[in-house]
Design a protein around this motif. Structure first.
Motif, short mmCIF file in Angstrom:
data_model
loop_
_atom_site.label_atom_id
_atom_site.label_comp_id
_atom_site.label_asym_id
_atom_site.label_seq_id
_atom_site.Cartn_x
_atom_site.Cartn_y
_atom_site.Cartn_z
N UNK A 66 0.82 -1.22 0.00
CA UNK A 66 0.00 0.00 0.00
C UNK A 66 0.85 1.27 0.00
N UNK A 67 2.04 1.19 0.59
CA UNK A 67 2.93 2.35 0.60
C UNK A 67 3.59 2.58 -0.75
N UNK A 68 3.65 1.51 -1.56
CA UNK A 68 4.25 1.66 -2.89
C UNK A 68 3.29 2.34 -3.85
N UNK A 69 2.02 1.90 -3.85
CA UNK A 69 1.06 2.48 -4.80
C UNK A 69 0.54 3.83 -4.32
N UNK A 70 0.77 4.18 -3.06
CA UNK A 70 0.44 5.49 -2.50
C UNK A 70 -1.02 5.90 -2.76
N UNK A 71 -1.94 5.02 -2.40
CA UNK A 71 -3.35 5.37 -2.45
C UNK A 71 -3.93 5.38 -3.85
N UNK A 72 -4.37 6.55 -4.31
CA UNK A 72 -5.16 6.65 -5.54
C UNK A 72 -4.34 7.13 -6.74
N UNK A 73 -3.03 6.89 -6.77
CA UNK A 73 -2.23 7.29 -7.93
C UNK A 73 -2.61 6.40 -9.12
N UNK A 132 6.38 2.29 -8.62
CA UNK A 132 7.61 1.50 -8.50
C UNK A 132 8.30 1.80 -7.19
N UNK A 133 9.03 0.80 -6.71
CA UNK A 133 9.87 0.97 -5.53
C UNK A 133 11.27 0.50 -5.92
N UNK A 134 12.27 1.25 -5.46
CA UNK A 134 13.67 0.93 -5.79
C UNK A 134 14.48 0.76 -4.52
N UNK A 135 15.36 -0.23 -4.54
CA UNK A 135 16.29 -0.45 -3.43
C UNK A 135 17.70 -0.49 -4.02
N UNK A 136 18.56 0.43 -3.54
CA UNK A 136 19.91 0.61 -4.11
C UNK A 136 20.94 0.43 -2.99
N UNK A 137 22.00 -0.32 -3.31
CA UNK A 137 23.08 -0.53 -2.34
C UNK A 137 24.40 -0.08 -2.95
N UNK A 138 25.13 0.78 -2.21
CA UNK A 138 26.41 1.34 -2.68
C UNK A 138 27.55 0.66 -1.92
N UNK A 144 13.46 4.25 -2.40
CA UNK A 144 12.64 5.33 -2.97
C UNK A 144 11.40 4.76 -3.65
N UNK A 145 10.36 5.60 -3.73
CA UNK A 145 9.09 5.23 -4.36
C UNK A 145 8.77 6.28 -5.42
N UNK A 146 8.19 5.85 -6.55
CA UNK A 146 7.79 6.76 -7.61
C UNK A 146 6.50 6.30 -8.28
N UNK A 147 5.89 7.13 -9.11
CA UNK A 147 6.42 8.40 -9.64
C UNK A 147 6.34 9.57 -8.66
#
Length: 610
Positions: free
Chosen positions: A194-201, A206-212, A243-246
Motif C-alpha cells: 500500500x505504501x508503494x502504490x500510494x493510495x489513488x495514484x 515503482x519501488x527501488x532499493x539501491x546498495x552502494x 525510494x518510491x515513484x512516480x
C-alpha cells in the motif's frame, strides 16, 4: 590707481595682501586630487580620505587628501570571527584568515554581517555532502524512471562493482497484508504494498532499493550529527537507498524494514540506525525516525518511518572519568613518587648496601620515578597531537626500561646462584656491569624506535597520550613485557632449584644461600607487582571493567611504596644506617647545647673549687 602713484609702498602692500587672500580663499576649480567641490565654494575629500589639516571643508588650493587606514585605530573595522581587515587606497575590505573560506567561495566581503568564514575542512565537507546529496537524489530518480518506462518487467535487477539495484513495479491494487522484499548485494528491504502504490495514484508505481559498496568511504561516520568528541564512531554497513515513484512519498503507513550485513565487526559497541538527512549546508547522518530492531554478530535490522538513504553506525564510547579513580591515581602516584625518590637516595648514599644488585634497583627506581611523574603530569595532554605522541613514546620507553632492568635483576640472581661454588664472584659482577646500561637503556630504545618508525600515527589516542589499540599496536609494549615476565619466571625457578640443591651440600654457605633466596623472593614479588598492573589494565572490559580499573589504579600506586619498603625499610643494613644518621644528629644537637651553655657554667665551677 592715483593712490599708487602717490604712495608706491602702500600699493606694494596691497598687492601682496591680494596674493595671500587668493591663496586662502581659492575656488572649486582648484580642488586637490581625491577631492570634489561642494556648493561651488569649498572642497572636501572623497570617502576614504582625510584632509591634511583634518578640516572637512576647505578652500586652500594646496591642501592634500590622504588615505584613511580603516583597519587601524581609531576606526579599526571589525570583520567578524576568523576574518581580518585589509586596507586599500581610499577603501578597505574584509577577508577570511588562513585556513578559512567564505561559503560563497568569494575572496573578500564588506563587513561583519557578510562574514561566513568557515574552516576549509568544514567548507570542503559541506561541498562534499551537497554533492553526495544531489547524486543520491539523481540516482533514485533515474532508477525509478527506468523502471516505470517498462512496467511489464515487474522486477529488474542490476549488479555492478560499485552499486547494486533492485526495482519492483506495481500495476494492480494491493492484496491485504502484502509486503515486497527487495535485495541488493548483501542487504535487503521489506515494504508494504500500500505504501508503494500510494493510495489513488493512477498508473504504475515503482519501488527501488539501491546498495552502494564504496559510498561509505565518502560519507562516513564523521558526518554523524550526534557524534561526541570522545566517541569513536565507525560506519558498520554499506549505504543503501530506498525510494518510491512516480510521486515521492511523504510518510509510510507501516515502517520499512531494512537488513544490513556488517562490514566491520567489533565486540562491545553501540549500534545506531541512521538515515542521510539533506540540509541547506549539505547533509549529515541522523537517527530521526530510525530504530534498531535487532542485532547479532553478522546483521543489524532497522526500521524507518520514512524512505531515504540508510546505514548502520557503531560507536566505541569514551569512558567518563571517575572522581574516585582520579583521586586514587593522584594520591597513590604522589606517594609512589615520594617512596621512589627516597629509595633512589638510599641506594645512592648508603654505602653498606652498594653492590651490583643495588645498582640495578637504583636504575629501576629512576625509570619508574620518571614514568610515574610523566604519567601524572602529561598523560591527558591531548591538545597537541605531536606533543601527545612524544609523551606516549616517552612513557612507552620508560615503562619498557623498567621491565628491562627487572630482567637484568633476574639474570644477575641466576648467575650469582649458579656461581655459588666459586669463591670469587667478580666474573658475574663484570658481566652484569658490562651488560647493564647497553641492555637496560638500549633494548627499550630499539623497540620504541622500530615502533615509532613503522606506525608513528598510533602514538597517542583521543583521550590519552598512550599507545593506540588499533592494529594491535599495544602489543609493541605488552609483547616485550610478557616475554620479560616469562624469562624472569624461568630464572626464578632455576634459582630456587639451584638453592635447594646447594642447601643440602654447602652447610658453610647457608647464610649466603638464604640471602640469595630472600633476594629472589623479593625480585619475584616485585615482578608480580609491576606485571600484574598491566594485565589488570588489559582486563578493563565488560562487566568487571570498573573493578579492574580500581585494582589497576591501586596496585600501580603501590609500586614505589613496595620498592622502598622491601629494599630499604626492611633491610637490616639500611635500618642500621638510618640509626647511625639519627644517632649522629642527636649527638650533634647535644654538642650544640653543651657548647652554648658551657661558658656560663665553667666560672661557677672554678669559683667553688677555690
Amino acid at each position: 590707481s592715483p593712490l599708487c602713484f602717490a604712495v608706491p609702498g602702500l600699493c606694494f602692500l596691497l598687492s601682496l595682501s591680494g596674493v595671500v587672500a587668493q591663496k586662502t580663499k581659492g575656488t572649486c576649480t582648484h580642488c586637490p586630487q581625491n577631492a570634489f567641490c561642494v556648493n561651488a565654494t569649498h572642497c572636501t575629500c572623497n570617502h576614504g580620505y582625510n584632509s591634511e589639516s583634518r578640516e572637512k571643508y576647505f578652500t586652500y588650493r594646496f591642501e592634500t587628501c590622504e588615505d584613511i587606514d580603516e583597519c587601524k585605530p581609531p576606526i579599526s573595522i571589525y570583520c567578524g570571527v576568523n576574518a581580518e581587515c585589509q586596507n586599500t587606497i581610499g577603501s578597505f575590505y574584509c577577508h577570511c584568515i588562513a585556513g578559512y573560506k567564505l561559503l560563497s567561495g568569494k575572496a573578500q566581503f564588506s563587513n561583519s554581517n557578510e562574514n561566513t568564514c568557515q574552516s576549509k575542512k568544514i567548507f570542503y565537507k559541506r561541498n562534499t555532502t551537497s554533492t553526495v546529496t544531489a547524486i543520491l537524489q539523481r540516482v533514485e530518480l533515474k532508477v525509478l524512471e527506468t523502471a516505470l518506462k517498462t512496467p511489464d518487467q515487474e522486477i529488474q535487477k542490476v549488479q555492478k562493482s560499485t552499486v547494486a539495484v533492485e526495482t519492483r513495479v506495481v500495476t494492480d491494487n494491493c492484496s491485504e497484508g502484502v509486503t515486497f522484499s527487495l535485495n541488493a548485494q548483501v542487504n535487503s528491504m521489506k515494504i508494504h504494498c500500500n505504501d508503494v502504490i500510494q493510495g489513488n495514484i493512477q498508473g504504475a508505481s515503482a519501488v527501488a532499493f539501491i546498495s552502494y559498496s564504496s559510498l561509505g568511504n565518502i560519507i562516513n561516520a564523521t558526518f554523524f550529527e550526534e557524534m561526541n568528541e570522545k566517541d569513536q564512531v565507525y560506519l558498520k554497513s554499506q549505504v543503501v537507498s530506498a525510494a518510491i515513484g512516480p510521486k515521492k512519498n511523504t510518510s509510510l503507513s507501516q515502517p520499512v524494514i531494512l537488513s544490513f550485513q556488517h562490514m566491520k565487526v567489533k565486540p562491545g559497541v553501540e549500534n545506531f540506525c541512521v538515515y542521510w538527512k539533506g540540509t541547506k549546508e549539505g547533509g549529515r547522518w541522523s537517527k530521526d525516525g530510525c530504530a534498531l530492531t535487532q542485532v547479532n554478530e553478522t546483521h543489524t535490522i532497522c526500521s524507518s518511518t520514512h524512505l531515504s538513504s540508510f546505514a548502520v553506525l557503531m560507536a566505541l564510547r569514551g569512558q567518563e572519568e571517575d572522581p574516585a579513580l582520579t583521586m586514587i591515581t593522584y594520591v597513590g602516584l604522589s606517594l609512589s613518587l615520594l617512596c621512589l625518590l627516597l629509595a633512589a637516595l638510599t641506594f645512592l648514599l648508603c654505602k653498606a648496601i652498594q653492590n651490583t644488585s643495588t645498582s640495578l634497583h637504583l636504575q629501576l627506581s629512576l625509570c619508574l620515578f620518571l614514568a610515574h611523574l610523566l604519567f601524572l603530569t602529561a598523560i591527558d595532554r591531548t591538545e597537541n597531537k605531536v606533543l601527545c605522541a612524544i609523551i606516549a613514546g616517552a612513557l612507552h620507553y620508560l615503562y619498557l626500561a623498567s621491565f628491562t632492568w627487572m630482567l637484568l635483576e633476574g639474570l644477575h640472581l641466576f648467575l650469582t646462584a649458579r656461581n655459588l661454588a666459586v669463591v670469587n664472584y667478580s666474573s658475574v659482577n663484570k658481566l652484569i656491569k658490562w651488560l647493564m646500561f647497553p641492555v637496560g637503556y638500549g633494548v627499550p630504545a630499539v623497540i620504541v624506535a622500530i615502533s615509532a618508525a613503522s606506525r608513528p600515527h598510533l602514538y597517542g589516542t583521543r583521550d590519552r597520550c598512550w599507545l593506540h589499540l588499533d592494529q594491535k599496536f599495544i602489543w609493541a609494549f605488552l609483547g616485550p613485557v610478557c616475554a620479560i615476565i616469562c624469562v624472569n619466571f624461568v630464572f626464578f625457578l632455576m634459582v630456587f632449584w639451584i638453592l635447594k640443591r646447594k642447601l643440602s651440600s654447602l652447610n658453610s654457605e647457608v647464610s649466603t644461600i638464604r640471602n640469595i633466596k630472600m633476594l629472589t623472593l623479593k625480585a619475584a614479588a616485585q615482578l608480580f607487582i609491576l606485571g600484574c598492573t598491566w594485565f589488570l589494565g588489559l582486563l578493563q572490559v565488560g562487566p568487571a571493567a570498573r573493578v579492574m580499573a580500581y585494582l589497576f589504579t591501586i596496585i600501580n600506586s603501590l609500586q614505589g611504596v613496595f620498592i622502598f619498603l622491601v629494599y630499604c625499610l626492611l633491610s637490616q643494613q639500611v635500618q642500621k644506617w638510618f640509626g647511625e644518621i639519627i644517632k649522629s644528629k642527636s649527638e650533634s644537637e647535644a654538642y650544640t647545647l653543651s657548647s652554648r651553655f658551657g661558658p656560663d657554667s665553667k666560672p661557677s665551677q672554678v669559683k667553688r673549687k677555690y
